[in-house]
Design an enzyme around this catalytic site. Structure first.
Site, short mmCIF file in Angstrom:
data_model
loop_
_atom_site.label_atom_id
_atom_site.label_comp_id
_atom_site.label_asym_id
_atom_site.label_seq_id
_atom_site.Cartn_x
_atom_site.Cartn_y
_atom_site.Cartn_z
N TRP A 1 1.10 -1.11 0.05
CA TRP A 1 0.07 0.01 -0.05
C TRP A 1 0.85 1.17 0.06
CZ3 TRP A 1 -0.29 3.84 3.60
CH2 TRP A 1 -1.25 4.88 3.57
N HIS A 2 1.96 1.18 0.68
CA HIS A 2 2.97 2.40 0.57
C HIS A 2 3.36 2.77 -0.52
CE1 HIS A 2 2.70 1.93 5.17
NE2 HIS A 2 2.87 2.90 5.24
N GLY A 3 3.73 1.73 -1.48
CA GLY A 3 4.38 2.06 -2.64
C GLY A 3 4.71 0.80 -3.57
#
Length: 485
Positions: free
Chosen positions: A320-322
């Site tokens: 989700w962060h990248g």
């Protein structure tokens, strides 16, 4: 537009607050929506359309799901609605990643596949998509009312204080506040105090430490001292950057009468990774627990399934962060430690072990190296440096770039982390049955104290604001780290 910019502080915010308080109560959601759209469009007008379409999609399906949620059609509608939201995230955030990964398997790159374009990642997309999904699921569960006014729901999704980097809000927690909320000088002053402290965290601490982290991670083979200095600097930079943004978002919310969830609870005093995730990015932890971990079975299934659920949730949380393998590995790192702590019972016994705090900080730091690195190779170069495999003495030209100011600020940041738990004060009643949390920064609740203490705190906040604005005028543009997510 970012909070730590002159255009926001001296143009957008004063104009918005004036318009907001001059607007009659029943029209304030429209003012919030208009201001939030201007705030978002300041970056790129074209991606505002994506935000609006996502909002309309979630709103319309929320109505349909509310109507049919007790029938089989309700589950089908929920699946379609969530799939639509995830497709937006999948295309804009992960399509480039999938193309690059597929090309790498074939021994080429995207250009070699005949693909010469790159999708731009819309700012804040991870946050407003997650908020849309939580609304749809809550309506299906019966936890949120599906009869929201479109103007209120659109204002919730676009609410500018948290639109870009959280906290991740849930409509069920704010729907009553959109219908009616209290405005007072006391709450406004509390909000302003939170905002000032958050801005100071970002400008005076995070931005001043950043060059140390950048130096270490840009050095091909950092030695022992530079690797530890850079990893420690990033550990502090990320915390003060992100917690600073969250403090500003919460402060802006209070200035408009909203109470947002606290997003940080002195995470660097944690004695286990389990405790760390109860204190770090709390809104994301709660979201992953309620909308991913529990639906997967949580800890209600077999022991092996519980560990698998933890690994899955943390891996997806990392992704989700990248769109980068570094985030996947970072998620796996935390997931494996969470599973190990549950298997050994360490998360329950860690409080009684003196070495649990330094061990937890070390494990967190190791994870942050992978989180910060441009690629897996860069991360392992730092790890080699941490182990002394790149040597001990650094090239004098590299150390020449390490300034006394940045080292001093790093030491101050560490001292602040150590002192934070001692500045916490109890929650206080607002006078109408609701409680407002006083942050670890000690900034909330300046109204209602003794006159002498109130005057001292007000003076301190004024001096802090002056120092922050003065520093802001000297430095170049510095976006918040979580804008990339």
């Amino acid at each position: 537009m970012v909070f730590s910019s002159e255009s926001f502080l001296f143009l957008f915010l004063p104009v918005f607050l004036a318009a907001y308080y001059l607007t009659p109560n029943r029209f304030r959601s429209a003012t919030i929506l208009a201001g939030s759209y201007v705030f978002y469009a300041w970056w790129r007008v074209d991606f505002l359309g994506l935000l609006i379409l996502t909002t309309l999609w979630a709103f319309v399906f929320g109505r349909w799901i509310g109507r049919y949620r007790e029938r089989p059609a309700g589950k089908v509608l929920l699946a379609i609605a969530v799939a639509g939201c995830l497709s937006v995230l999948g295309v804009f955030k992960y399509l480039n990643f999938f193309i690059d990964s597929f090309a790498a398997l074939l021994g080429t790159d995207a250009g070699g596949l005949g693909i010469h374009w790159r999708l731009i990642l819309p700012i804040g997309i991870s946050f407003y998509v997650f908020q849309s999904i939580s609304y749809l699921v809550d309506v299906y569960r019966g936890d949120a009312r599906p009869d929201a006014r479109l103007i209120d729901f659109a204002a919730f999704i676009a609410l500018f204080p948290q639109l870009i980097a959280g906290p991740i809000l849930r409509y069920k927690d704010l729907e009553d506040q959109f219908r009616a909320r209290k405005h007072s000088v006391e709450l406004f002053c509390d909000g302003m105090a939170r905002f000032i402290v958050g801005l100071a965290k970002k400008v005076l601490l995070a931005d001043a430490i950043a060059p140390l982290a950048d130096l270490a991670f840009s050095t091909p083979e950092p030695d022992l001292w530079l690797a530890w200095l850079g990893a420690g600097a990033y550990m502090m930079q990320l915390y003060f950057d992100f917690s600073g943004y969250s403090s500003m978002a919460i402060g802006l919310g209070l200035m408009m009468g909203f109470r947002f969830i606290e997003n940080f609870e002195t995470p660097y005093v944690s004695r286990s990774i389990t405790e760390f995730w109860r204190r770090w990015h709390i809104s994301l932890s709660v979201w992953l627990r309620d909308y991913l971990y529990i639906p997967l079975g949580g800890n209600r299934a077999s022991t092996l399934r519980t560990y698998l659920n933890l690994m899955t949730v943390m891996t997806l949380g990392g992704l989700w962060h990248g769109a980068n393998w570094t985030f996947v590995l970072w998620g796996l790192w935390h997931g494996s430690i969470l599973a190990t702590e549950r298997a050994t019972g360490f998360h329950k016994s860690s409080a009684s072990r003196w070495w649990s705090l330094p061990l937890t900080l070390f494990l967190v730091l190791i994870g942050w190296v992978m989180f910060r690195a441009e690629g897996v190779g860069n991360a392992f170069a730092i790890y080699a440096g941490l182990g002394g495999f790149n040597g001990i003495a650094t090239d004098p030209e590299v150390w020449f770039a390490v300034t006394t100011e940045s080292i001093s600020i790093l030491l101050i940041a560490i001292a602040v982390c150590i002192a934070e738990p001692y500045f916490r004060t109890p929650h206080r009643d607002t006078g109408h049955g609701e409680m407002v949390a006083v942050g670890a920064d000690g900034s909330a609740g300046i109204v209602g104290l003794t006159l002498t203490r109130q005057a001292l705190i007000s003076l301190g906040l004024t001096l802090l604001a002056a120092a922050t604005i003065s520093k802001l005028a000297e430095q170049s543009f510095s976006p918040f780290l979580y804008f990339q997510f």
